[in-house]
Design a protein around this motif. Structure first.
Motif, short mmCIF file in Angstrom:
data_model
loop_
_atom_site.label_atom_id
_atom_site.label_comp_id
_atom_site.label_asym_id
_atom_site.label_seq_id
_atom_site.Cartn_x
_atom_site.Cartn_y
_atom_site.Cartn_z
N ASP A 235 0.83 -1.21 0.00
CA ASP A 235 0.00 0.00 0.00
C ASP A 235 0.86 1.26 0.00
N PRO A 236 1.51 1.59 -1.10
CA PRO A 236 1.59 0.96 -2.42
C PRO A 236 2.82 0.04 -2.52
N PRO A 237 2.93 -0.69 -3.64
CA PRO A 237 4.13 -1.49 -3.86
C PRO A 237 5.34 -0.59 -4.11
N THR A 238 6.49 -1.02 -3.58
CA THR A 238 7.70 -0.20 -3.62
C THR A 238 8.85 -0.89 -4.37
N PRO B 171 8.63 14.24 -3.42
CA PRO B 171 8.89 13.22 -4.45
C PRO B 171 8.89 11.79 -3.91
N ILE B 172 8.45 10.87 -4.76
CA ILE B 172 8.41 9.45 -4.39
C ILE B 172 9.34 8.61 -5.27
N ASP B 173 10.12 9.26 -6.11
CA ASP B 173 10.97 8.56 -7.09
C ASP B 173 11.90 7.53 -6.48
N GLU B 174 12.44 7.79 -5.29
CA GLU B 174 13.40 6.85 -4.71
C GLU B 174 12.72 5.68 -4.00
N TYR B 175 11.39 5.64 -4.03
CA TYR B 175 10.66 4.59 -3.33
C TYR B 175 9.89 3.64 -4.25
N VAL B 176 9.50 4.11 -5.44
CA VAL B 176 8.64 3.31 -6.32
C VAL B 176 9.19 3.26 -7.74
N LEU C 269 0.85 -3.56 -8.97
CA LEU C 269 1.73 -4.74 -8.98
C LEU C 269 1.79 -5.36 -10.37
N ALA C 270 0.65 -5.40 -11.06
CA ALA C 270 0.63 -5.95 -12.42
C ALA C 270 1.51 -5.11 -13.34
N LEU C 271 1.50 -3.81 -13.18
CA LEU C 271 2.36 -2.94 -13.99
C LEU C 271 3.84 -3.18 -13.68
N MET C 272 4.15 -3.36 -12.41
CA MET C 272 5.55 -3.59 -12.01
C MET C 272 6.11 -4.87 -12.62
N GLU D 107 6.54 2.95 -13.27
CA GLU D 107 5.16 2.54 -13.57
C GLU D 107 4.22 2.88 -12.42
N VAL D 108 4.67 2.62 -11.20
CA VAL D 108 3.84 2.92 -10.03
C VAL D 108 3.70 4.42 -9.85
#
Length: 165
Positions: free
Chosen positions: A16-19, A145-150, A59-62, A153-154
């Motif tokens: 929640d969410p996938p990382t 920013p969330i770039d370093e976590y996901v 998750l499907a996108l990852m 695609e996510v």
């Protein structure tokens, strides 16, 4: 020649969410197992940030190019899930001692429900020790920013979902 059975594991969590940490853990699972079931555990007493369907889509996108992986949602115990998936292997990621203590407590409770359960602890990659779904949710709340976590695609999925809201 002895035919080996197909080795399948379950890697479960809330995602929640996938990382990036989840992605690395699945990559390690795929080195050890022929098939990986990524199970979104649904706790009706918790209010997640993302819906089950959104988490399944992320998750499907990852893992869109990985035929040995299947994403499901599950409400119930891990012991029941492993029986339904016809496997005894349950993979857990460990970042630190706190994770280990938590996972060990869950292991002993699950082992009482299914004595055949085999839990496999995999260490987190050092460069991802700071990554968690909680960090992503906090970043989203504060607009950082969330770039370093996901994965990309996510991130794109989350941005698109925010724009629709």
């Amino acid at each position: 020649m002895i035919k080996q059975e197909n080795r399948k594991c379950v890697f479960a969590g809330t995602f929640d969410p996938p990382t990036l940490g989840h992605k690395a853990m699945v990559a390690d699972c795929l080195k050890l197992f022929d098939e990986v079931v990524v199970a979104i555990l649904v706790n009706p007493n918790k209010a997640p940030y993302f819906t089950v369907e959104q988490r399944k889509e992320m998750l499907a996108l990852m893992f869109q190019n990985e035929p040995r992986l299947r994403v499901i949602a599950y409400t119930g115990t891990v012991a029941e899930l492993l029986k339904e998936e016809n496997t005894k292997f349950y993979v857990r990621g460990i970042r630190n001692g706190i994770d280990l203590d938590f996972e060990n407590a869950n292991y002993y409770a699950s082992k009482k429900l299914d004595p055949d359960l085999v839990t496999v602890y995999l260490p987190c990659r050092q460069e991802l020790l700071h990554v968690s779904s909680s960090m992503v949710r906090n970043s989203l709340q504060f607009g950082t920013p969330i770039d370093e976590y996901v994965t990309k695609e996510v991130k794109n999925y989350i941005q698109t979902a925010k724009n629709k809201a």
